[in-house]
Design an enzyme around this catalytic site. Structure first.
Site, PDB file in Angstrom:
ATOM      1  N   PRO A 120       0.783  -1.234   0.000  1.00  0.00           N
ATOM      2  CA  PRO A 120       0.000   0.000   0.000  1.00  0.00           C
ATOM      3  C   PRO A 120       0.821   1.293   0.000  1.00  0.00           C
ATOM      4  O   PRO A 120       0.541   2.210  -0.767  1.00  0.00           O
ATOM      5  CB  PRO A 120      -0.847  -0.121   1.280  1.00  0.00           C
ATOM      6  CG  PRO A 120      -1.001  -1.588   1.482  1.00  0.00           C
ATOM      7  CD  PRO A 120       0.311  -2.184   1.052  1.00  0.00           C
ATOM      8  N   GLY A 149      -6.830   3.452   1.397  1.00  0.00           N
ATOM      9  CA  GLY A 149      -5.816   2.428   1.224  1.00  0.00           C
ATOM     10  C   GLY A 149      -4.425   2.997   1.052  1.00  0.00           C
ATOM     11  O   GLY A 149      -3.741   3.329   2.016  1.00  0.00           O
ATOM     12  N   CYS A 150      -4.010   3.132  -0.199  1.00  0.00           N
ATOM     13  CA  CYS A 150      -2.622   3.515  -0.477  1.00  0.00           C
ATOM     14  C   CYS A 150      -2.309   4.962  -0.141  1.00  0.00           C
ATOM     15  O   CYS A 150      -1.174   5.294   0.191  1.00  0.00           O
ATOM     16  CB  CYS A 150      -2.297   3.208  -1.936  1.00  0.00           C
ATOM     17  SG  CYS A 150      -2.341   1.426  -2.291  1.00  0.00           S
ATOM     18  N   VAL A 151      -3.306   5.854  -0.220  1.00  0.00           N
ATOM     19  CA  VAL A 151      -3.059   7.243   0.175  1.00  0.00           C
ATOM     20  C   VAL A 151      -2.810   7.315   1.678  1.00  0.00           C
ATOM     21  O   VAL A 151      -1.842   7.936   2.134  1.00  0.00           O
ATOM     22  CB  VAL A 151      -4.228   8.164  -0.227  1.00  0.00           C
ATOM     23  CG1 VAL A 151      -4.016   9.570   0.332  1.00  0.00           C
ATOM     24  CG2 VAL A 151      -4.372   8.220  -1.742  1.00  0.00           C
ATOM     25  N   SER A 154       0.560   5.712   2.602  1.00  0.00           N
ATOM     26  CA  SER A 154       1.662   6.582   2.195  1.00  0.00           C
ATOM     27  C   SER A 154       1.750   7.806   3.086  1.00  0.00           C
ATOM     28  O   SER A 154       2.851   8.289   3.391  1.00  0.00           O
ATOM     29  CB  SER A 154       1.472   7.019   0.740  1.00  0.00           C
ATOM     30  OG  SER A 154       1.462   5.904  -0.129  1.00  0.00           O
TER      31      SER A 154
END
Length: 215
Positions: A120, A149-151, A154
């Protein structure tokens, strides 16, 4: 005592981190999978991409580094580990599939950095943190998919690596408004400042003007 949770959050987590002096823009996983109605990951997030592209254009005008991330797996997901085992829709990102390509309208430029990832976070298992540090970046500006998720992953890693972190509300998207709004709320409370497209563009313009004035 706070009367409700909104008041409680404002009292406990009302601080604003502000912007840095040297920002970089990151576009997270704007892949065709999220824009293809026939794909299980379809999210109807055209507005988020349009916003990210507008911000990206200003970043280039002002000489601000731009990073694109992509999720890519070998056939069978052998390099995807437990994430690939758990999240079956990740098969959409197996190399060679149309759904794994960058979304229509997002064509990488030669002066953009492309980070390929399997998990992710844009930082986990990649050279992103080292690259940004070597460039003297102190402020990571995040756009992308998906917010929950990935935002979010990160965002947490960006802050943990010591970068001032900014998330642009209009330039992020998810498959449902509930996780989208909940995660923007929580990221803004704990890890980053969530700002508008208008505000980040104004910031990029001001940084560019400063750099020209001191160049």
């Amino acid at each position: 005592m706070a009367e409700n949770l909104d008041d409680n959050y404002r009292i406990a987590y009302g601080n604003r981190a502000g912007f840095g002096k040297r920002p970089a823009l990151v576009l997270i996983d704007f892949a065709e999978a999220y824009f293809d109605p026939d794909c299980v990951l379809y999210a109807g997030v055209d507005d988020a991409l349009a916003s990210a592209l507008r911000i990206r254009a200003v970043a280039h005008e002002e000489g601000i580094p731009v990073i694109l991330t992509e999720v890519t797996y070998q056939p069978g997901g052998i390099n995807g580990g437990r994430f690939f085992e758990k999240a079956k829709p990740l098969a959409s990102f197996v190399k060679g599939r149309k759904t794994a390509e960058f979304a229509s309208g997002l064509v990488p430029r030669e002066d953009e950095i492309i980070v390929s990832k399997q998990y992710p976070s844009a930082f986990f298992g990649t050279s992103l943190a080292s690259t940004l540090t070597s460039m003297g970046i102190d402020n990571v500006v995040l756009t992308g998919l998906t917010t929950s998720g990935c935002v979010r992953a990160s965002c947490v890693d960006s802050m943990s690596h010591g970068f001032i972190t900014t998330v642009v509300r209009e330039a992020c998207g998810d498959r449902h408004p509930a996780p989208h709004e909940a995660n923007l709320f929580d990221m803004n409370a704990k890890y980053a400042d969530v700002v508008s497209e208008e505000e980040i563009i104004a910031f990029f313009r001001s940084v560019g003007q400063k750099e020209q004035a001191h160049g």
